[in-house]
Design an enzyme around this catalytic site. Structure first.
Site, PDB file in Angstrom:
ATOM      1  N   CYS A 250       7.489 -38.243  -9.302  1.00 37.42           N
ATOM      2  CA  CYS A 250       6.487 -37.248  -8.913  1.00 37.42           C
ATOM      3  C   CYS A 250       6.034 -37.405  -7.469  1.00 37.42           C
ATOM      4  O   CYS A 250       5.514 -36.464  -6.878  1.00 37.42           O
ATOM      5  CB  CYS A 250       5.288 -37.320  -9.852  1.00 37.42           C
ATOM      6  SG  CYS A 250       4.544 -38.963  -9.969  1.00 37.42           S
TER       7      CYS A 250
ATOM      8  N   GLU B 186      -2.241 -36.418 -13.818  1.00 39.86           N
ATOM      9  CA  GLU B 186      -1.354 -36.883 -12.749  1.00 39.86           C
ATOM     10  C   GLU B 186      -0.205 -35.893 -12.711  1.00 39.86           C
ATOM     11  O   GLU B 186       0.730 -35.968 -13.506  1.00 39.86           O
ATOM     12  CB  GLU B 186      -0.883 -38.314 -13.054  1.00 39.86           C
ATOM     13  CG  GLU B 186      -0.333 -39.049 -11.844  1.00 39.86           C
ATOM     14  CD  GLU B 186       1.138 -38.776 -11.618  1.00 39.86           C
ATOM     15  OE1 GLU B 186       1.432 -37.864 -10.811  1.00 39.86           O
ATOM     16  OE2 GLU B 186       1.975 -39.427 -12.233  1.00 39.86           O
TER      17      GLU B 186
END
Length: 539
Positions: free
Chosen positions: A262, A228
């Site tokens: 993110c 990720e």
């Protein structure tokens, strides 16, 4: 035992001795081979105990987040603690159902006696290398999913949030079987040594550069990875957007956790005709969010450390754009105000580097097509995107810009519930997790067939000596016929027209059932009316 009185003092980060790391991994590997974690009740009990450890250590988790990120208690509960608790509850309530064997669909008639199915089986030992920005929310759900699937786990939390790493260690110690689930604390040497061990899956949340190193190391032993990563995430604002809400929601996206998210946008592409109005709305929302100024707000986090602060400052120092929102900062307290920079070049430092902080670029565009071209040039596979426009415009963005996830008319809401999958695509990562998606990520779907002895005559065709008459008999019974011609066009044979008639013109079963229901009701009404009319005529 509850730790909510904060009588427990969080110790400085204790690095795991290097000579203990291999032994820790060997221990959980040995436990996995014993089969202990394959018992469903054992898995559920571990997750239940983890839930109560989170509850009991809530105030300690809040204290650690304040020390590491100056994350306020409200945000700690909203974005970290309650999320982890919900993930535990959701998994425990559903994992038995999610982990049941699944029948293989569309099995031909002659093979159905074999009971083809897939079974979710644990991979083995899972390594999770976590991130600093959401130390609990990005670490514990991976652990929960891996436990639910019957794996053993090694957790390596980020040393950049050291207090949270020590609280995670405490939670592990209090709730989880140490022979099945262990932790390693430390920095680069500890991580490098961990990667020398053999795992059955490696999970990493962080930047692309480290993600590539981990992927290369995993490839040496053909170990699957869940990555990720980040990306240069775009946001789109067209002239048809609700500009006030777009400004409010996008500013929130860069204020939450001081933009150290993110999935927050790296830049906003705004239709030129509404740029001035949108900038006004952004500044209005800034005053609403922080009435005493961002620096004096008790709600705004700080940048995690001086290294990340200086990286963000360097991006601002290197831009040729104009600051149109915010801009203040204080290195001594790691404070950085949400800051927008208006640029006109996609090669500007604000457009080419991932911010991972409260700063972002803005660029005016003349059309949605131009915005789409820019987004695909800057980063063709970002982790996230936000689209603010009409329904048709949002759909056009979704159809033409790839991303790990997307939200229309809001900020990364596609990942704001623990039931939806989180994951990237291309350069922003691979694989996903959360809820039912963790089951597929942390399991191997093993295909199983059980062939009864009596069924041998059905498959005489496979045995030598081969006999064409046997092959022809089988083909006569089981051979599939194409419903398309040599040009790839679908043909409309008797089956098509029969289905159309039986479906009352509908091509889908739901539509056909609905039409039949309406027909039956209409017939009943007509029959009732006919009966009433007959009675009237006979009087």
């Amino acid at each position: 035992m509850a730790a909510n009185n904060l009588s427990y003092t969080i110790a400085p980060l204790e690095h795991t001795p290097l000579d203990e790391i291999a032994a820790k991994v060997d221990l959980v590997r040995k436990t996995f081979r014993s089969g202990r974690t394959k018992d469903m009740e054992f898995r559920m009990k571990q997750i239940r105990k983890l839930y109560w450890a989170i509850v009991d250590n809530t105030e300690l988790m809040q204290d650690a987040l304040i020390k590491d990120l100056r994350k306020c208690k409200y945000e700690a509960v909203l974005a970290e603690i309650d999320w982890c608790k919900q993930e535990c509850i959701d998994m425990v309530n559903n994992m038995e159902k999610w982990l049941r064997d699944e029948p293989v669909p569309n099995v031909p008639l002659q093979f159905r006696a074999m009971k083809h199915r897939t079974r979710f089986e644990p991979l083995g030992v899972v390594l999770n290398i976590g991130s600093f920005n959401f130390p609990f929310q990005l670490n514990l759900p991976v652990v929960i999913g891996a436990i639910a699937c019957g794996n053993c786990v090694v957790l390596k939390a980020s040393e950049s949030s050291p207090n949270c790493a020590m609280v995670l260690k405490k939670i592990f110690d209090e709730s989880l079987d140490p022979e099945c689930f262990t932790y390693v604390n430390g920095a680069l040497p500890e991580t490098q040594l961990l990667l020398e061990q053999k795992f059955d899956k490696i999970c990493f949340t962080g930047g692309k550069a480290v993600g590539k190193i981990i992927a290369q190391k995993a490839a040496e032993t053909l170990t699957p990875v869940l990555l990720e990563l980040g990306g240069l995430n775009p946001a789109f604002v067209t002239k048809h957007a609700n500009l006030k809400l777009a400004a409010r929601r996008l500013l929130w996206q860069k204020s939450l956790n001081a933009g150290q998210v993110c999935m927050s946008h790296n830049y906003i592409l705004v239709e030129r005709s509404v740029l001035s109005q949108f900038l006004g709305e952004l500044n209005n929302q800034m005053r609403t969010f922080f009435p005493q100024g961002a620096k004096n707000s008790p709600d705004l986090c700080r940048i995690v450390n001086a290294g990340h602060f200086n990286r963000l400052k360097k991006m601002l120092d290197g831009t040729n754009g104009k600051i149109v929102l915010g801009g203040s900062m204080d290195e001594s307290t790691l404070f950085m105000e949400p800051t927008a920079v208006l640029v006109d070049d996609i090669n500007d430092s604000m457009m080419t580097q991932e911010a991972f902080g409260p700063i972002f670029a803005m660029m005016a565009v003349d059309s949605l097509d131009q915005a789409i071209d820019i987004a695909n040039t800057v980063d063709p596979t970002p982790l996230s995107l936000s689209a603010f426009g009409s329904k048709a415009e949002n759909n056009k963005i979704l159809d033409n810009v790839t991303s790990g996830g997307a939200t229309c008319n809001d900020a990364f809401f596609h990942s704001q519930i623990p039931q939806s999958p989180l994951g990237g695509v291309g350069q922003s990562g691979m694989g996903n997790y959360h809820g039912i998606y963790s089951i597929r990520t942390f399991s191997h779907q093993r295909t199983i067939a059980e062939v009864p002895y009596w069924a041998d005559f059905l498959f005489r065709v496979r045995y030598m000596p081969y006999q064409w008459p046997v092959m022809n008999r089988m083909k006569a019974v089981a051979d599939s016929k194409p419903n398309f011609d040599r040009n790839g066009n679908k043909t409309k044979g008797i089956t098509y027209f029969l289905a159309l008639v039986l479906g009352l013109g509908s091509k889908k079963s739901k539509g056909a059932l609905l039409r039949w229901a309406v027909l039956v009701v209409a017939a009943a009404i007509l029959e009732a009316k006919k009966g009433v009319l007959s009675q009237l005529l006979t009087r």
